[in-house]
Design an enzyme around this catalytic site. Structure first.
Site, PDB file in Angstrom:
ATOM      1  N   ASP A  13       0.820  -1.225   0.000  1.00  0.00           N
ATOM      2  CA  ASP A  13       0.000   0.000   0.000  1.00  0.00           C
ATOM      3  C   ASP A  13       0.848   1.267   0.000  1.00  0.00           C
ATOM      4  OD1 ASP A  13      -2.407  -1.583   0.278  1.00  0.00           O
ATOM      5  OD2 ASP A  13      -1.873  -1.827   2.387  1.00  0.00           O
ATOM      6  N   LYS A  16       2.494   2.116  -5.220  1.00  0.00           N
ATOM      7  CA  LYS A  16       3.155   1.596  -6.415  1.00  0.00           C
ATOM      8  C   LYS A  16       2.409   1.968  -7.692  1.00  0.00           C
ATOM      9  CE  LYS A  16       3.055  -2.538  -4.603  1.00  0.00           C
ATOM     10  NZ  LYS A  16       2.722  -2.189  -3.224  1.00  0.00           N
ATOM     11  N   GLY A  40      -3.949  -4.161  -4.361  1.00  0.00           N
ATOM     12  CA  GLY A  40      -4.666  -3.112  -5.081  1.00  0.00           C
ATOM     13  C   GLY A  40      -3.813  -1.877  -5.289  1.00  0.00           C
ATOM     14  N   HIS A  41      -4.012  -1.219  -6.420  1.00  0.00           N
ATOM     15  CA  HIS A  41      -3.366   0.057  -6.709  1.00  0.00           C
ATOM     16  C   HIS A  41      -4.451   1.089  -6.966  1.00  0.00           C
ATOM     17  CE1 HIS A  41       0.269  -2.164  -7.042  1.00  0.00           C
ATOM     18  NE2 HIS A  41       0.098  -2.591  -8.270  1.00  0.00           N
ATOM     19  N   GLN A 223       1.558  -6.112  -3.020  1.00  0.00           N
ATOM     20  CA  GLN A 223       1.998  -6.141  -1.620  1.00  0.00           C
ATOM     21  C   GLN A 223       3.354  -5.439  -1.436  1.00  0.00           C
ATOM     22  OE1 GLN A 223       1.174  -9.532  -2.950  1.00  0.00           O
ATOM     23  NE2 GLN A 223      -0.948  -9.157  -2.502  1.00  0.00           N
TER      24      GLN A 223
END
Length: 429
Positions: A13, A16, A40-41, A223
């Protein structure tokens, strides 16, 4: 031309997606090399916010070919939901390539993930319950289902039958759940064949040819370093290798073709799920970081645990990833504090340690040793150069660079796509 790896240097988180998107116009391929839809991004473009889970961030840049590598585990239903969501917002997803060797998350993987976590009670890992771990376990046990298996119905049925022999025994006799039907699983998976087929390719071959043709390949992990199954805070980790070494295995690109590794670090620290977190805050400062930083998981919506910057973690990430650059994100979130603590070492039962402890026990006992830096109150969201930042913000950045052991090459000063200060060229090699 270079193959550049982009890794999270904390517990994930870190931002990225913003970094990948920033580089997107200058790279030809963006490759997701591990994880599943447990990551998730978030990318903000103008007034639109895009939440990506399985798809590489490069999907938002028209000139880039986005690739899901062989190291990723794919829930096909989630994949097509995500594709449909982007298409509805006007994003062209036809360029996507998916490795034929990537493993598929099935309904029984999701079921097993949820019942196993519930069974653990207070000893739970903090899994997202999306079937990631069981799918990787089947991969290692050599009973997994790969994307290419969907194109041979007999082979697919044989593999599903073989996988369910022991799983149904566990579901019925241990967890008191009903057995899962082979026919149901096969029918569901075959339902994705026609739509999946156009995306599937020998991505390792294509990526290596691209590098031979002087194309730039960016490899992104889900991650972060401290969630790596080998190098993270085991057992409170993910089921794969987000660290830079995992980029080779998860993409089919050899290590000699990697020319740079960019580590993404927040200006503070967060994590989701269970496990040790030495700088975690349980007071108003922690809630303030969570609120200002919008610290909720992109995939799960879970509130993230928040704490101050941890230098031993930054140095560890530099070492195990071989970082060549740091992209420091969310510096703007720290605006408004009179003093900003930075963890420079740990106190472990009376002994000072400037490195991550070797054992799980010592890490659980680690207490942060802080240095305090003067804060700033000025709005920095429009800063375009380092000199645009308040003097104390500049000092904070330079201090983090010094104690992390890697040059900071970019700084995120806001949520928007353009809210970034570039200090040096991340693709200079």
């Amino acid at each position: 031309m270079p193959a550049i790896v982009l890794v999270g240097a904390q517990w994930g988180d870190e931002g990225k997606g913003k970094a990948t998107d920033l580089l997107g116009g200058r790279v030809d391929y963006v490759v997701r090399y591990q994880g599943g839809n447990n990551a998730g991004h978030t990318v903000v473009i103008g007034d639109k916010k895009f939440a990506l889970h399985l798809l590489p961030s490069g999907i938002l840049t028209p000139e880039v070919v986005p690739v899901i590598g062989n190291g990723v585990v794919i829930d096909a239903g989630v994949l097509f939901q995500e594709i449909d969501g982007l298409e509805a917002k006007g994003v062209d997803t036809s360029r996507l390539l998916i490795s034929a060797n990537a493993h598929l998350i099935t309904s029984y993987h999701v079921t097993l993930d949820k019942v196993t976590e519930r069974f653990l009670g207070n000893a739970k890992i903090g899994t997202t319950g999306r079937g990631i771990g069981p799918t990787y376990a089947d991969k290692i046990s050599r009973v997994g289902i790969r994307v290419q298996d969907l194109f041979d119905e007999k082979l697919l049925r044989d593999k599903v039958e073989g996988a369910l022999v022991n799983k149904n025994q566990s579901l019925v006799k241990v967890f008191n759940r009903r057995a899962i039907s082979v026919d149901e699983v096969v029918e569901e998976l075959l339902g994705y064949v026609d739509r999946l087929r156009p995306y599937v390719a020998d991505t390792s071959l294509l990526l290596n040819k691209a590098l031979d043709d002087d194309k730039v390949v960016l490899l992104e992990g889900g991650q972060g370093t401290l969630l790596d199954v080998d190098h993270g805070t085991y057992p409170y980790v993910t089921s794969s290798n987000p660290t830079a070494g995992g980029a080779c295995a998860g993409s089919g690109i050899g290590p000699t073709k990697i020319t740079g590794v960019i580590g993404i670090l927040k200006a503070y620290t967060t994590r989701v799920g269970s496990g040790p977190f030495p700088t975690e805050l349980f007071d108003e400062d922690g809630e303030k970081l969570r609120t200002i930083g919008g610290e909720r998981g992109v995939t799960t919506g879970r509130a993230r645990r928040c704490g101050w910057f941890d230098a031993p973690i930054a140095r560890y990430a530099t070492r195990v990833n071989g970082l060549t650059d740091i992209f420091l994100t969310k510096l703007d979130v720290l605006t408004g504090w009179d003093k900003i603590p930075v963890c420079v070492a740990y106190d472990i039962d009376g002994t000072r340690s400037e490195e991550l402890p070797m054992t799980q026990t010592d890490f659980h006992h680690a207490k942060p040793i802080y240095e305090y830096l003067p804060g700033w109150s000025e709005d920095i969201s429009n800063a375009k150069t380092l000199e645009d930042l308040p003097a104390n913000a500049q000092s904070y950045v330079k201090y983090l660079e010094e104690i992390s052991g890697t040059q900071i090459s970019a700084i995120g000063v806001g949520q928007d796509r353009d809210a970034t200060i570039a200090l040096s060229d991340l693709l200079r090699r």
